[in-house]
Design an enzyme around this catalytic site. Structure first.
Site, PDB file in Angstrom:
ATOM      1  N   PHE A 157     -21.707  -6.530  -6.711  1.00  0.00           N
ATOM      2  CA  PHE A 157     -23.735  -7.382  -6.632  1.00  0.00           C
ATOM      3  C   PHE A 157     -23.237  -8.254  -5.555  1.00  0.00           C
ATOM      4  CE2 PHE A 157     -21.625 -10.496  -9.373  1.00  0.00           C
ATOM      5  CZ  PHE A 157     -21.225 -11.312  -8.475  1.00  0.00           C
ATOM      6  N   LYS A 181     -23.664   5.026  -4.509  1.00  0.00           N
ATOM      7  CA  LYS A 181     -24.047   3.676  -5.496  1.00  0.00           C
ATOM      8  C   LYS A 181     -23.888   2.692  -5.631  1.00  0.00           C
ATOM      9  CE  LYS A 181     -23.584   2.609  -9.250  1.00  0.00           C
ATOM     10  NZ  LYS A 181     -23.844   1.203  -9.075  1.00  0.00           N
ATOM     11  N   GLU A 184     -26.467  -2.759  -9.654  1.00  0.00           N
ATOM     12  CA  GLU A 184     -27.131  -2.124 -10.136  1.00  0.00           C
ATOM     13  C   GLU A 184     -28.104  -3.727 -10.317  1.00  0.00           C
ATOM     14  OE1 GLU A 184     -24.421  -2.624 -11.890  1.00  0.00           O
ATOM     15  OE2 GLU A 184     -24.328  -3.059 -13.203  1.00  0.00           O
ATOM     16  N   CYS A 289     -15.031 -12.051  -3.015  1.00  0.00           N
ATOM     17  CA  CYS A 289     -14.196 -11.831  -2.973  1.00  0.00           C
ATOM     18  C   CYS A 289     -12.849 -12.877  -1.895  1.00  0.00           C
ATOM     19  CB  CYS A 289     -13.535  -9.837  -3.111  1.00  0.00           C
ATOM     20  SG  CYS A 289     -13.605  -9.820  -1.485  1.00  0.00           S
ATOM     21  N   GLU A 389      -9.694 -14.725 -12.697  1.00  0.00           N
ATOM     22  CA  GLU A 389     -10.476 -14.382 -11.306  1.00  0.00           C
ATOM     23  C   GLU A 389     -12.914 -15.356 -12.261  1.00  0.00           C
ATOM     24  OE1 GLU A 389     -12.664 -10.921  -9.616  1.00  0.00           O
ATOM     25  OE2 GLU A 389     -12.560 -12.103  -8.055  1.00  0.00           O
TER      26      GLU A 389
HETATM   27  P1  NAD Z   1     -18.210  -4.810 -10.970  1.00  0.00           P
HETATM   28  O1  NAD Z   1     -16.558  -4.072 -11.285  1.00  0.00           O
HETATM   29  O2  NAD Z   1     -18.716  -4.865 -12.305  1.00  0.00           O
HETATM   30  O3  NAD Z   1     -18.965  -3.653 -10.586  1.00  0.00           O
HETATM   31  C1  NAD Z   1     -19.098  -2.933  -9.465  1.00  0.00           C
HETATM   32  C2  NAD Z   1     -19.450  -1.512  -9.190  1.00  0.00           C
HETATM   33  O4  NAD Z   1     -18.799  -0.576 -10.675  1.00  0.00           O
HETATM   34  C3  NAD Z   1     -20.821  -1.165  -9.425  1.00  0.00           C
HETATM   35  O5  NAD Z   1     -21.234  -0.881  -9.165  1.00  0.00           O
HETATM   36  C4  NAD Z   1     -21.252  -1.537 -11.110  1.00  0.00           C
HETATM   37  O6  NAD Z   1     -22.596  -1.037 -11.423  1.00  0.00           O
HETATM   38  C5  NAD Z   1     -20.031  -0.093 -11.651  1.00  0.00           C
HETATM   39  N1  NAD Z   1     -19.522  -0.372 -12.808  1.00  0.00           N
HETATM   40  C6  NAD Z   1     -19.997  -1.601 -13.648  1.00  0.00           C
HETATM   41  N2  NAD Z   1     -19.005  -1.100 -14.754  1.00  0.00           N
HETATM   42  C7  NAD Z   1     -18.751   0.173 -14.424  1.00  0.00           C
HETATM   43  C8  NAD Z   1     -17.755   0.529 -15.609  1.00  0.00           C
HETATM   44  N3  NAD Z   1     -17.748  -0.065 -16.771  1.00  0.00           N
HETATM   45  N4  NAD Z   1     -17.317   1.667 -15.284  1.00  0.00           N
HETATM   46  C9  NAD Z   1     -17.651   2.134 -13.350  1.00  0.00           C
HETATM   47  N5  NAD Z   1     -18.693   1.327 -12.644  1.00  0.00           N
HETATM   48  C10 NAD Z   1     -19.109   0.516 -13.486  1.00  0.00           C
HETATM   49  O7  NAD Z   1     -18.050  -5.854 -10.244  1.00  0.00           O
HETATM   50  P2  NAD Z   1     -19.351  -7.684  -9.673  1.00  0.00           P
HETATM   51  O8  NAD Z   1     -19.047  -8.140 -10.448  1.00  0.00           O
HETATM   52  O9  NAD Z   1     -20.443  -6.245  -9.218  1.00  0.00           O
HETATM   53  O10 NAD Z   1     -18.578  -7.768  -8.147  1.00  0.00           O
HETATM   54  C11 NAD Z   1     -17.095  -8.433  -8.867  1.00  0.00           C
HETATM   55  C12 NAD Z   1     -16.377  -8.469  -8.183  1.00  0.00           C
HETATM   56  O11 NAD Z   1     -15.510  -7.254  -7.424  1.00  0.00           O
HETATM   57  C13 NAD Z   1     -15.158  -9.446  -8.681  1.00  0.00           C
HETATM   58  O12 NAD Z   1     -13.923  -9.284  -8.804  1.00  0.00           O
HETATM   59  C14 NAD Z   1     -14.544  -9.325  -6.525  1.00  0.00           C
HETATM   60  O13 NAD Z   1     -14.225  -9.787  -6.745  1.00  0.00           O
HETATM   61  C15 NAD Z   1     -15.024  -7.935  -6.224  1.00  0.00           C
HETATM   62  N6  NAD Z   1     -15.164  -8.117  -5.228  1.00  0.00           N
HETATM   63  C16 NAD Z   1     -13.895  -7.421  -4.465  1.00  0.00           C
HETATM   64  C17 NAD Z   1     -13.631  -7.464  -3.263  1.00  0.00           C
HETATM   65  C18 NAD Z   1     -12.531  -6.849  -1.965  1.00  0.00           C
HETATM   66  O14 NAD Z   1     -12.856  -6.345  -0.753  1.00  0.00           O
HETATM   67  N7  NAD Z   1     -11.225  -6.610  -2.457  1.00  0.00           N
HETATM   68  C19 NAD Z   1     -15.229  -8.250  -2.176  1.00  0.00           C
HETATM   69  C20 NAD Z   1     -16.503  -7.866  -2.774  1.00  0.00           C
HETATM   70  C21 NAD Z   1     -16.064  -8.147  -3.973  1.00  0.00           C
END
Ligand code: NAD
Length: 505
Positions: A157, A181, A184, A289, A389
């Protein structure tokens, strides 16, 4: 295209085989403005049939797209970068409404993605193979960088423009077809970019979009026709995706969570350093991140902490679209509750709370998910606020006596996304860059995200898979290297007889 005036009550569409269609699912989720709790629209949790249809469209489009001349692919990227530039403000307004970040930061989010599209315009040279003439008598060896097939991207997000643009432009420019994808929680700005991609000329089936959560992601990770998965998100989900897709034989890159440190040496330029720390810790409400989570104050630099707190106090917490906002809301009320719980744990575990953002109320936006800048001093490595985090505007301060102690502390932390050092000494900087075990290092730069002609190179606990998004590594990720060794005979060529050794002659 959706604009601020008509995103109300909109639904996020699926894109399958060039058609924007309404999902037939019974399972929908609200898209909520985090500053107001206003429902901006709804996002479907796509059905398995819809995911399969998107993958089938991508598989069918592959046949012609993979042999479409590279200049044609390049020209579509040229058109796309032009369209994104022209629509920047419209997309930023929607991005701010659904994600919460300030308008200036929303434009930054789009700009950083736009730069990847610009880089994809050079695919003609980026995808070139190698050639060596005469590896044996009359024998040449050369490589082709061929498209892998259908690839999929799963995005978080916090950067609804930049991170989708890390993925589909490079994958498609390389000759692959793609299923995206989006998050959401804020898919509307991502969909505006997808609409522009279609307008730029990406043919039907080459780019497809499905919405949803775990079920949709798991389907993408296990479907036999998907060849590669690019994931960006939390460590828990990223590890799951890496394992599941890996077990199903896919190439996977998983960019995950972080805990980024900045080391402050006493010889650093004080004003520049403190400004950088405040911007990196609290910008985007700490939801980057690469956000700064831990300031490691070396020796006498601890004397600057009072000034750091004073600077942080001047930051204005408000809705992202209001002028002069520094800190917008966090993404959801659940995220706010989690950040608040972690701040509570810091107090309970004995850290010194120098600045408390828990009780911020923003006039006119009383329902918003706001957390103000929060600073803890005397943090130790066993505390939850150090280990987890937080993904909110919370800075932890740790004191050490020497650079060596700072390096040891950071190298013992499992994450490896980014790190910064502030100093005026080239020798100190050189020691640091050699000995620190973190994939992206900033020297007097607090958020060292590489520009798109390099690659994003987070490491250790922040990444699974060898190759990072964008840059040359993305070309390697989205292509299969095929190595050809060839020899051509003239009719007059004298036979050398049967050769039973492995040597070419
Ligand atoms: P998230 O892991 O909750 O969601 C990421 C994606 O995974 C979304 O599209 C979501 O729909 C899907 N998802 C969620 N739960 C799932 C499950 N149980 N099984 C399969 N798919 C699932 O992450 P977020 O809260 O949207 O984003 C924040 C996180 O992303 C932070 O931890 C941040 O550090 C990380 N991030 C990392 C980088 C990087 O380059 N290392 C860059 C941006 C964000």
């Amino acid at each position: 295209m959706n604009t601020m005036s008509n995103i109300q009550s909109t639904t996020a569409k699926l894109l399958i085989n060039g058609q924007f269609i309404e999902s037939k699912t019974q399972n929908w989720q609200d898209i909520v403005n985090p500053a107001t709790q206003e429902v901006l629209g709804r996002v479907p949790m796509a059905t398995t049939d819809e995911v399969d249809a998107a993958i089938a469209a991508a598989q069918a489009a592959l046949k012609t797209w993979r042999v479409t001349p590279i200049q044609v692919r390049m020209r579509i990227m040229l058109k796309l970068q032009d369209l994104i530039r022209a629509n920047m403000k419209k997309i930023a307004a929607v991005l701010t409404a659904e994600q919460g970040k300030t308008l200036a930061d929303a434009e930054g989010d789009i700009q950083r993605g736009l730069e990847v599209v610009e880089h994809a315009c050079s695919i003609g040279t980026l995808q070139m193979g190698e050639y060596t003439e005469g590896v044996a008598r009359g024998v040449d060896t050369y490589t082709l960088q061929q498209p892998l097939g259908v690839c999929a991207g799963i995005t978080p997000f916090n950067f609804p423009a930049m991170i989708p643009l890390w993925m589909f432009p490079m994958a498609i420019a390389c000759g692959n077809t793609f299923v995206l994808k989006p998050s959401e929680q804020d898919p509307l700005s991502t969909m505006m970019l997808v609409e522009l991609a279609v307008e730029a000329g990406i043919p039907a089936g080459v780019l497809n979009v499905v919405h949803g959560g775990k079920e949709v992601v798991d389907r993408l990770c296990t479907h036999q026709d998907i060849k590669a998965i690019s994931f960006v998100g939390s460590t828990a989900v990223g590890t799951h995706v890496y394992n599941l897709a890996g077990q199903h034989g896919k190439r996977v890159q998983s960019m995950m969570g972080a805990k980024n440190h900045v080391v402050v040496m006493p010889d650093a330029n004080k004003e520049q350093t403190l400004n950088a720390l405040v911007g990196a810790a609290f910008g985007a409400a700490g939801q980057r991140c690469m956000a700064l989570s831990v300031a490691v104050m070396v020796g006498e630099s601890k004397e600057w902490i009072g000034e750091l707190v004073e600077k942080a106090k001047t930051l204005k917490v408000n809705a992202g679209h209001e002028p002069n906002t520094d800190i917008g809301p966090v993404i959801s009320s659940r995220a706010k509750a989690r950040v608040t719980d972690l701040i509570n744990s810091g107090v309970e575990q004995g850290a010194t709370l120098l600045l408390d953002g828990r009780d911020v109320v923003v006039q006119g936006y009383e329902q918003g998910n706001f957390v103000g800048a929060t600073i803890f001093d005397q943090v130790t490595t066993d505390m939850r606020i150090y280990k987890e985090e937080i993904f909110g505007p919370v800075l932890a301060i740790i004191h050490v006596d020497t650079l060596e102690q700072a390096i040891e502390l950071i190298n013992a932390n499992p994450f490896g996304n980014g790190v910064g050092l502030f100093t005026q000494s080239g020798a100190v900087a050189r020691t640091f860059q050699n000995e620190i075990d973190i994939g992206q290092v900033g020297i007097n730069i607090p958020i060292p995200v590489p520009v798109p002609f390099f690659s994003f190179t987070g490491s250790r606990g922040s990444k699974l898979g060898d190759l990072g998004p964008y840059g040359k590594q993305a070309v390697q990720f989205y292509t299969q290297t095929k190595t050809i060794t060839s020899r051509w005979f003239e009719d007059s060529h004298e036979s050398t007889g049967v050769n039973t050794t492995i040597n070419l002659r």
